[in-house]
Write an enzyme that holds these catalytic residues in place. Structure first.
Site, PDB file in Angstrom:
ATOM      1  N   ARG A 174     -14.361  -6.082 -10.754  1.00 26.73           N
ATOM      2  CA  ARG A 174     -14.421  -5.404  -9.447  1.00 26.73           C
ATOM      3  C   ARG A 174     -15.031  -4.002  -9.620  1.00 26.73           C
ATOM      4  O   ARG A 174     -14.805  -3.348 -10.621  1.00 26.73           O
ATOM      5  CB  ARG A 174     -13.024  -5.372  -8.793  1.00 26.73           C
ATOM      6  N   SER A 217       0.825  -1.212   0.000  1.00 22.63           N
ATOM      7  CA  SER A 217       0.000   0.000   0.000  1.00 22.63           C
ATOM      8  C   SER A 217       0.862   1.267   0.000  1.00 22.63           C
ATOM      9  O   SER A 217       0.623   2.206  -0.762  1.00 22.63           O
ATOM     10  CB  SER A 217      -0.924   0.000   1.214  1.00 22.63           C
ATOM     11  N   ASP A 272      -7.819  -7.315   4.480  1.00 21.52           N
ATOM     12  CA  ASP A 272      -6.808  -8.210   3.886  1.00 21.52           C
ATOM     13  C   ASP A 272      -6.317  -9.295   4.835  1.00 21.52           C
ATOM     14  O   ASP A 272      -5.723 -10.289   4.398  1.00 21.52           O
ATOM     15  CB  ASP A 272      -5.616  -7.400   3.346  1.00 21.52           C
ATOM     16  N   ARG A 311      -3.725 -14.013  -1.322  1.00 29.48           N
ATOM     17  CA  ARG A 311      -3.925 -14.155   0.133  1.00 29.48           C
ATOM     18  C   ARG A 311      -4.534 -15.518   0.491  1.00 29.48           C
ATOM     19  O   ARG A 311      -4.354 -16.010   1.602  1.00 29.48           O
ATOM     20  CB  ARG A 311      -4.764 -12.996   0.679  1.00 29.48           C
ATOM     21  N   LYS A 351     -12.696  -8.813  -3.620  1.00 30.70           N
ATOM     22  CA  LYS A 351     -11.225  -8.775  -3.741  1.00 30.70           C
ATOM     23  C   LYS A 351     -10.815  -9.701  -4.892  1.00 30.70           C
ATOM     24  O   LYS A 351     -11.602  -9.961  -5.781  1.00 30.70           O
ATOM     25  CB  LYS A 351     -10.581  -9.186  -2.420  1.00 30.70           C
ATOM     26  N   SER A 406     -15.163   0.823  -1.312  1.00 28.25           N
ATOM     27  CA  SER A 406     -13.706   0.680  -1.326  1.00 28.25           C
ATOM     28  C   SER A 406     -13.088   2.024  -1.013  1.00 28.25           C
ATOM     29  O   SER A 406     -13.433   3.040  -1.633  1.00 28.25           O
ATOM     30  CB  SER A 406     -13.225   0.202  -2.695  1.00 28.25           C
ATOM     31  N   LYS A 418       1.427 -11.561  -7.013  1.00 29.57           N
ATOM     32  CA  LYS A 418       0.703 -10.279  -7.011  1.00 29.57           C
ATOM     33  C   LYS A 418       1.271  -9.327  -5.962  1.00 29.57           C
ATOM     34  O   LYS A 418       1.432  -8.142  -6.208  1.00 29.57           O
ATOM     35  CB  LYS A 418      -0.784 -10.538  -6.751  1.00 29.57           C
TER      36      LYS A 418
HETATM   37  O1  LIG Z   1      -5.584   1.435  -0.358  1.00 28.03           O
HETATM   38  C1  LIG Z   1      -5.011   0.349  -0.312  1.00 28.03           C
HETATM   39  O2  LIG Z   1      -3.775   0.240  -0.406  1.00 28.03           O
HETATM   40  C2  LIG Z   1      -5.837  -0.865  -0.120  1.00 28.03           C
HETATM   41  C3  LIG Z   1      -7.125  -0.753   0.346  1.00 28.03           C
HETATM   42  C4  LIG Z   1      -7.967  -1.916   0.712  1.00 28.03           C
HETATM   43  O3  LIG Z   1      -9.047  -1.980  -0.192  1.00 28.03           O
HETATM   44  P1  LIG Z   1     -10.532  -1.475   0.148  1.00 28.03           P
HETATM   45  O4  LIG Z   1     -10.500  -0.074   0.572  1.00 28.03           O
HETATM   46  O5  LIG Z   1     -11.226  -1.673  -1.160  1.00 28.03           O
HETATM   47  O6  LIG Z   1     -11.056  -2.376   1.237  1.00 28.03           O
HETATM   48  C5  LIG Z   1      -7.182  -3.223   0.690  1.00 28.03           C
HETATM   49  O7  LIG Z   1      -8.050  -4.325   0.659  1.00 28.03           O
HETATM   50  C6  LIG Z   1      -6.226  -3.289  -0.478  1.00 28.03           C
HETATM   51  O8  LIG Z   1      -5.494  -4.481  -0.469  1.00 28.03           O
HETATM   52  C7  LIG Z   1      -5.225  -2.166  -0.409  1.00 28.03           C
HETATM   53  C1  LIG Z   2      -7.252  -6.621  -2.399  1.00 29.38           C
HETATM   54  C2  LIG Z   2      -5.939  -6.479  -2.576  1.00 29.38           C
HETATM   55  O1  LIG Z   2      -5.338  -5.598  -3.428  1.00 29.38           O
HETATM   56  P1  LIG Z   2      -5.973  -4.702  -4.556  1.00 29.38           P
HETATM   57  O2  LIG Z   2      -7.292  -4.216  -4.085  1.00 29.38           O
HETATM   58  O3  LIG Z   2      -4.989  -3.596  -4.758  1.00 29.38           O
HETATM   59  O4  LIG Z   2      -6.095  -5.557  -5.784  1.00 29.38           O
HETATM   60  C3  LIG Z   2      -4.994  -7.273  -1.761  1.00 29.38           C
HETATM   61  O5  LIG Z   2      -3.786  -7.041  -1.876  1.00 29.38           O
HETATM   62  O6  LIG Z   2      -5.415  -8.147  -0.991  1.00 29.38           O
END
Ligand SMILES: O=C(O)C1=C[C@@H](OP(=O)(O)O)[C@@H](O)[C@H](O)C1
Ligand SMILES: C=C(OP(=O)(O)O)C(=O)O
Length: 431
Positions: free
Chosen positions: A121, A21, A310, A384, A337, A164, A410
């Site tokens: 998505r 992130s 996550d 994951r 996800k 999200s 990934k």
């Molecule tokens: O901003 C980010 O780096 C992320 C936000 C999250 O998503 P959501 O906000 O859609 O839950 C998370 O699940 C994703 O792996 C990374």
């Molecule tokens: C949901 C994930 O990532 P992204 O939303 O960036 O695909 C993740 O890393 O678990």
């Protein structure tokens, strides 16, 4: 890739990979910075997702020099001039949702494509904005590829906080580049809130000023300039979660799993893993930048997963091996996800001999002593899920076969090397 995993005991010291992130955010901010001076990002690993973001920013005019685990960037001055209008976002939700609004801060025609589940998505929060602002967009049956043509206008924006947080991050990156001031209002409950903190932290580092009205709205001045910066990415709490659970469920009580690069004061929402496992009875020794995990008998609990989605799959593994019942609640966003993580983790852990069921958007888990194994399980092309099953295998009686094991690339391409270094035994059956 299909691999055989023999039940083994994981033990030793593990270097936790850099936060995905933070990496996305740092690369994008540095790539938008005023030209001339370099930004340097240290401790960066080129997982597929991070490579995807980096490639797009290069396409959008940033000059990027990649080293094995760092990056130097000369920004594009905040003006997106794509060399190629086609953007392959692979399977990265962060990449596509962060970059759609950034791409149309300049007048552009862009095609965003994706692979795997990313094609489906949700992006509706952006489609609504396009319709309101008269920005042309086209997609077939709501799926990628998406063509967008236009330029965002400064003004009032509204986003629902419960789908999200990535839409909010995308707009927080884009709106400072527009010609006038904007206000971003968050409707409904903000979930995954920790990710907004990461966004605000990196934007601040890049000299971008945002007024945060208690996460209910954000005031964003226009015509701001991203400044170059040097930054070292901290360890990833979403990844340390796998090793923490590995240490807790270890069958050998003299074992120890030591996780390095774990910032005790991190803003990452998945830092919640520490509090949750401690609540379940795990024995941890926590230092400023490492955690030592001892095998522990854990008890079921109720886990609200809405702020830290996550770590849902790996907490399901821990719940499945804890005494009594664990309930993972408010998991709606787990379904959108890389796989529907409520169904995927339930299905695969039950094949191993766990007792997991779905109730609405919750997982109800009744603890067992150990798993049987002896079956083939699938990662559902979800990193994951692959990593959760790898950790679950350590408490199986018999070996398992894991399909789509390559999905770890990934976010954590060297996961299987680390797994073997920690004592895991794998054999590749089919490349
Ligand atoms: O901003 C980010 O780096 C992320 C936000 C999250 O998503 P959501 O906000 O859609 O839950 C998370 O699940 C994703 O792996 C990374
Ligand atoms: C949901 C994930 O990532 P992204 O939303 O960036 O695909 C993740 O890393 O678990």
């Amino acid at each position: 890739m299909k691999i055989k995993i023999k039940p083994s005991i994981l033990n030793g010291t593990i270097e936790i990979p850099p936060s995905k992130s933070y990496s996305h955010r740092a690369v994008i901010a540095a790539a938008l910075a005023e030209g001339g001076k370099k930004s340097k990002i240290d401790n960066l690993k080129f997982s597929v997702d991070i490579t995807t973001t980096t490639d797009i920013m290069e396409n959008w005019g940033a000059k990027i020099n990649r080293e094995e685990s760092s990056l130097e960037i000369i920004g594009n001055g905040g003006k997106v001039v794509p060399k190629d209008k086609y953007m392959q976002c692979n399977e990265s939700g962060s990449t596509i949702r962060f970059l759609i609004p950034v791409g149309i801060t300049s007048e552009n025609e862009l095609i965003f494509d994706g692979k795997g589940k990313l094609v489906d998505r949700p992006l509706d929060s952006y489609y609504r904005i396009f319709s309101e602002q008269g920005i042309f967009y086209k997609n077939e049956n709501g799926k990628l590829p998406l063509t967008v043509n236009g330029k965002l206008k400064a003004g009032n924006y509204e986003i629902d906080g419960n789908i999200s947080s990535q839409f909010i991050t995308g707009l927080l990156y884009a709106l400072p580049l527009l010609d006038g001031d904007s206000k971003l209002t968050i409707n409904k409950n903000l979930e995954s809130k920790g990710y907004i903190d990461l966004t605000l932290e990196i934007l601040k580092l890049a000299g971008i000023e945002i007024v945060n009205n208690d996460y209910k709205s954000f005031d964003i001045k226009g015509n701001q300039i991203y400044r170059p910066f040097d930054y070292t990415v901290e360890g990833d709490y979403s990844q340390v979660a796998f090793w923490i659970v590995a240490g807790i469920i270890s069958a050998n009580k003299d074992n120890e799993v030591k996780c390095l690069h774990v910032n005790k004061n991190s803003l990452q929402g998945d830092r919640e893993i520490i509090e949750i496992v401690q609540r379940m009875g795990a024995k941890l020794e926590i230092s400023d930048d490492y955690v030592i995990v001892k095998p522990s008998k854990t008890k079921g609990t109720v886990i609200d997963i809405s702020q830290c989605p996550d770590i849902g799959p790996i907490l399901t593994v821990l719940g499945a091996l804890s005494e009594g019942e664990t309930r993972i609640i408010n998991g709606e966003r787990l379904r959108i996800k890389e796989s529907d993580r409520i169904t995927s983790i339930k299905t695969e852990l039950n094949k191993l001999g766990a007792n997991v069921s779905e109730e609405g958007d919750s997982l109800i888990i009744k603890g067992v002593d150990r798993f049987n194994g002896g079956v083939t399980v699938s990662a559902w092309n979800d990193h994951r899920i692959a990593m959760s099953l790898a950790i679950a295998s350590t408490r199986c009686e018999k070996e398992i076969i894991l399909e789509e094991a390559e999905s770890v690339r990934k976010s954590y391409p060297h996961f299987w090397d680390d797994f073997v270094k920690m004592g895991g035994e794998i054999e590749v059956i089919e490349k």
